[in-house]
Design a protein around this motif. Structure first.
Motif, mmCIF file in Angstrom:
data_model
loop_
_atom_site.group_PDB
_atom_site.id
_atom_site.type_symbol
_atom_site.label_atom_id
_atom_site.label_comp_id
_atom_site.label_asym_id
_atom_site.label_seq_id
_atom_site.Cartn_x
_atom_site.Cartn_y
_atom_site.Cartn_z
ATOM 1 N N MET A 86 -17.785 23.655 32.533
ATOM 2 C CA MET A 86 -17.915 22.984 33.816
ATOM 3 C C MET A 86 -17.485 23.946 34.925
ATOM 4 O O MET A 86 -16.511 24.650 34.763
ATOM 5 C CB MET A 86 -16.997 21.762 33.808
ATOM 6 C CG MET A 86 -17.110 20.920 35.027
ATOM 7 S SD MET A 86 -16.098 19.460 34.855
ATOM 8 C CE MET A 86 -16.595 18.874 33.260
ATOM 9 N N TYR A 87 -18.240 23.952 35.995
ATOM 10 C CA TYR A 87 -17.853 24.823 37.101
ATOM 11 C C TYR A 87 -18.165 24.165 38.428
ATOM 12 O O TYR A 87 -18.971 23.240 38.508
ATOM 13 C CB TYR A 87 -18.505 26.201 36.985
ATOM 14 C CG TYR A 87 -20.006 26.269 37.195
ATOM 15 C CD1 TYR A 87 -20.887 25.778 36.241
ATOM 16 C CD2 TYR A 87 -20.540 26.852 38.338
ATOM 17 C CE1 TYR A 87 -22.256 25.875 36.415
ATOM 18 C CE2 TYR A 87 -21.913 26.954 38.519
ATOM 19 C CZ TYR A 87 -22.771 26.461 37.540
ATOM 20 O OH TYR A 87 -24.134 26.559 37.708
ATOM 21 N N ILE A 103 -17.850 24.693 43.053
ATOM 22 C CA ILE A 103 -17.679 25.558 44.211
ATOM 23 C C ILE A 103 -16.741 24.835 45.172
ATOM 24 O O ILE A 103 -17.154 23.859 45.817
ATOM 25 C CB ILE A 103 -19.035 25.837 44.921
ATOM 26 C CG1 ILE A 103 -20.094 26.320 43.924
ATOM 27 C CG2 ILE A 103 -18.851 26.825 46.073
ATOM 28 C CD1 ILE A 103 -19.891 27.706 43.359
ATOM 29 N N ARG A 110 -10.843 32.607 44.293
ATOM 30 C CA ARG A 110 -10.660 33.731 43.366
ATOM 31 C C ARG A 110 -10.930 33.298 41.926
ATOM 32 O O ARG A 110 -11.500 34.040 41.131
ATOM 33 C CB ARG A 110 -9.224 34.257 43.510
ATOM 34 C CG ARG A 110 -9.058 35.700 43.123
ATOM 35 C CD ARG A 110 -7.707 36.218 43.581
ATOM 36 N NE ARG A 110 -7.450 37.521 43.011
ATOM 37 C CZ ARG A 110 -7.995 38.647 43.426
ATOM 38 N NH1 ARG A 110 -8.841 38.634 44.432
ATOM 39 N NH2 ARG A 110 -7.704 39.797 42.859
ATOM 40 N N MET A 111 -10.538 32.081 41.613
ATOM 41 C CA MET A 111 -10.767 31.574 40.258
ATOM 42 C C MET A 111 -12.230 31.180 40.033
ATOM 43 O O MET A 111 -12.822 31.484 39.002
ATOM 44 C CB MET A 111 -9.881 30.341 39.982
ATOM 45 C CG MET A 111 -8.406 30.648 39.761
ATOM 46 S SD MET A 111 -8.112 31.890 38.503
ATOM 47 C CE MET A 111 -8.663 31.043 37.031
ATOM 48 N N GLN A 112 -12.800 30.493 41.026
ATOM 49 C CA GLN A 112 -14.158 29.942 40.846
ATOM 50 C C GLN A 112 -15.255 30.914 41.254
ATOM 51 O O GLN A 112 -16.430 30.652 41.012
ATOM 52 C CB GLN A 112 -14.305 28.627 41.632
ATOM 53 C CG GLN A 112 -13.264 27.576 41.289
ATOM 54 C CD GLN A 112 -13.148 27.306 39.795
ATOM 55 O OE1 GLN A 112 -14.151 27.346 39.072
ATOM 56 N NE2 GLN A 112 -11.936 27.064 39.322
ATOM 57 N N GLY A 113 -14.883 31.994 41.907
ATOM 58 C CA GLY A 113 -15.875 33.009 42.278
ATOM 59 C C GLY A 113 -16.348 32.912 43.711
ATOM 60 O O GLY A 113 -16.683 33.916 44.326
ATOM 61 N N TYR A 143 -15.190 35.727 46.067
ATOM 62 C CA TYR A 143 -13.860 36.168 45.607
ATOM 63 C C TYR A 143 -13.537 37.564 46.110
ATOM 64 O O TYR A 143 -12.390 37.992 46.107
ATOM 65 C CB TYR A 143 -13.770 36.095 44.085
ATOM 66 C CG TYR A 143 -14.571 37.143 43.347
ATOM 67 C CD1 TYR A 143 -15.927 36.978 43.108
ATOM 68 C CD2 TYR A 143 -13.962 38.303 42.886
ATOM 69 C CE1 TYR A 143 -16.661 37.931 42.440
ATOM 70 C CE2 TYR A 143 -14.695 39.268 42.212
ATOM 71 C CZ TYR A 143 -16.042 39.078 41.996
ATOM 72 O OH TYR A 143 -16.769 40.041 41.326
ATOM 73 N N LYS A 144 -14.594 38.288 46.552
ATOM 74 C CA LYS A 144 -14.365 39.620 47.110
ATOM 75 C C LYS A 144 -14.022 39.567 48.588
ATOM 76 O O LYS A 144 -13.805 40.602 49.214
ATOM 77 C CB LYS A 144 -15.622 40.476 46.922
ATOM 78 C CG LYS A 144 -15.963 40.778 45.478
ATOM 79 C CD LYS A 144 -17.262 41.559 45.408
ATOM 80 C CE LYS A 144 -17.672 41.828 43.974
ATOM 81 N NZ LYS A 144 -18.989 42.462 43.886
ATOM 82 N N GLY A 165 -24.027 32.586 33.442
ATOM 83 C CA GLY A 165 -22.634 33.020 33.585
ATOM 84 C C GLY A 165 -22.293 33.898 32.402
ATOM 85 O O GLY A 165 -22.786 33.648 31.283
ATOM 86 N N ASP A 193 -22.957 25.151 30.969
ATOM 87 C CA ASP A 193 -21.888 24.960 31.937
ATOM 88 C C ASP A 193 -22.441 24.016 33.005
ATOM 89 O O ASP A 193 -23.465 24.306 33.626
ATOM 90 C CB ASP A 193 -21.492 26.321 32.553
ATOM 91 C CG ASP A 193 -20.044 26.346 32.987
ATOM 92 O OD1 ASP A 193 -19.372 25.301 32.868
ATOM 93 O OD2 ASP A 193 -19.575 27.402 33.447
#
Lengths: 199, 132
Positions: free
Chosen positions: A1-2, A4, A25-28, A40-41, A110, A120
């Motif tokens: 599961m993901y 935003i 940072r965790m979820q991208g 995350y960047k 992913g 996912d």
């Protein structure tokens, strides 16, 4: 599961706060005001017409409908039919709801999603522990998707390949659901009343 | 004119029709994206795919490798894309081409990677460092 994360669910102002940055940072990535995505960047991207994010397929992701799968096993656009979820009421963060069509569509990938039997599920802006996440640990037992080791009957699925005979009919059902959600013009943008509930 | 050029390019390709029955384009391995799958991609993904496809497809030894211009035209025309794809799939039936076909299939996978979900678990699996 993901998911935003949406800044509104984490910060009191429109400036990304440390808690939101941690989640990004965790979820991208995470959505920020101005219909943009913070990665995350630390870079920002325009979301265009999307309310959540683009997936690997290049199209907007739809909560509870879009899934990520291994692209060496699936084409983007392949449909996964899961009869047990059909007709289940899915509540969106703003309180509106829709009946699940019983279909998911592969629109993302992913690095950790490998093999034919791994998917996912995209859940919009709600994380696994959010009580408003219908597929999460606090969702109804009928709709929970969170346990990777749960291979119960209700998780049985069949694959409807893009281009196969019954594909268009299944896609029409998904499109109908998406149209219904969009017609409510609320989609999965967190409500101002939703609070700062992410765990 | 465009139609004429493409028609000339694919003269003789009707022989592929008889092979269609033995190739299931909807099932893996996916040597090349379908037109619809390609068409949905974001612009930067399309650019990446087309440029890398041209490099990789040369190693495949197709009877007639598409030129950059022909590929660009096919990217806008379902029939022409399907013909190239079928030619690739037919070539990939021959085991001696397997390695080149796998490299071509990797271009498709890398194209998706450009826009895939980047949650920590996915980045870790891909070996992406936090500074990248």
């Amino acid at each position: 599961m993901y998911f935003i994360p949406n800044l509104k669910d984490y910060c009191k102002t429109s400036t990304p706060c440390p808690r939101f940055r941690r989640e990004v940072r965790m979820q991208g990535s995470g959505t920020i005001p101005g219909n943009k995505l913070l990665t995350y960047k630390g870079k920002t991207k325009e979301l265009g017409n999307c309310k959540t994010a683009f997936g690997a397929a290049g199209v907007c992701l739809t909560p509870y409908i879009s899934i990520a799968a291994d692209p060496s096993k699936y084409s983007m656009g392949d449909i996964i039919e899961m009869p047990s979820i059909k007709g289940k009421k899915i509540k969106l963060p703003d309180g509106t709801s829709f009946k699940h069509p019983g279909y998911f569509i592969v629109q993302d990938s992913g690095g950790a999603i490998k093999g034919s039997n791994r998917f996912d599920f995209f859940t919009g802006s709600q994380g696994m522990y959010n009580e408003r996440n219908q597929f999460g640990v606090k969702g109804d037992q009928d709709t929970q998707m969170v346990d990777k080791n749960d291979c119960s009957d209700r998780k049985k699925f069949t694959v409807i390949r893009r281009g196969s005979a019954n594909y268009e009919q299944s896609l029409a059902s998904i499109n109908e659901t998406q149209d219904y959600i969009q017609s409510q013009k609320r989609y999965v943008v967190a409500s101002p009343l939703s609070g700062l509930g992410e765990q | 004119m465009k139609f004429l050029i493409m028609a000339l390019f694919f003269v003789g390709s009707t022989s592929f029709a008889k092979d269609l029955g033995s190739i299931n384009l909807s099932e893996p391995p996916f040597w090349m994206p379908s037109y619809d799958e390609f068409h949905d991609l974001q612009g930067f993904q399309k650019d990446f795919y087309l440029s890398n496809f041209l490099v990789r497809v040369k190693a495949l030894g197709l009877l007639k490798s598409p030129s950059k211009r022909e590929l660009s035209e096919a990217a806008e025309w379902h029939e022409a894309w399907a013909q190239i794809r079928l030619q690739v799939y037919k070539t990939c039936l021959d085991e001696k081409n397997l390695r080149a076909c796998e490299k071509l299939a990797d271009v498709r996978l890398k194209t998706f990677e450009l826009a895939e979900n980047q949650k920590f678990e996915n980045r870790r699996t891909r070996g992406v460092s936090e500074e990248d």
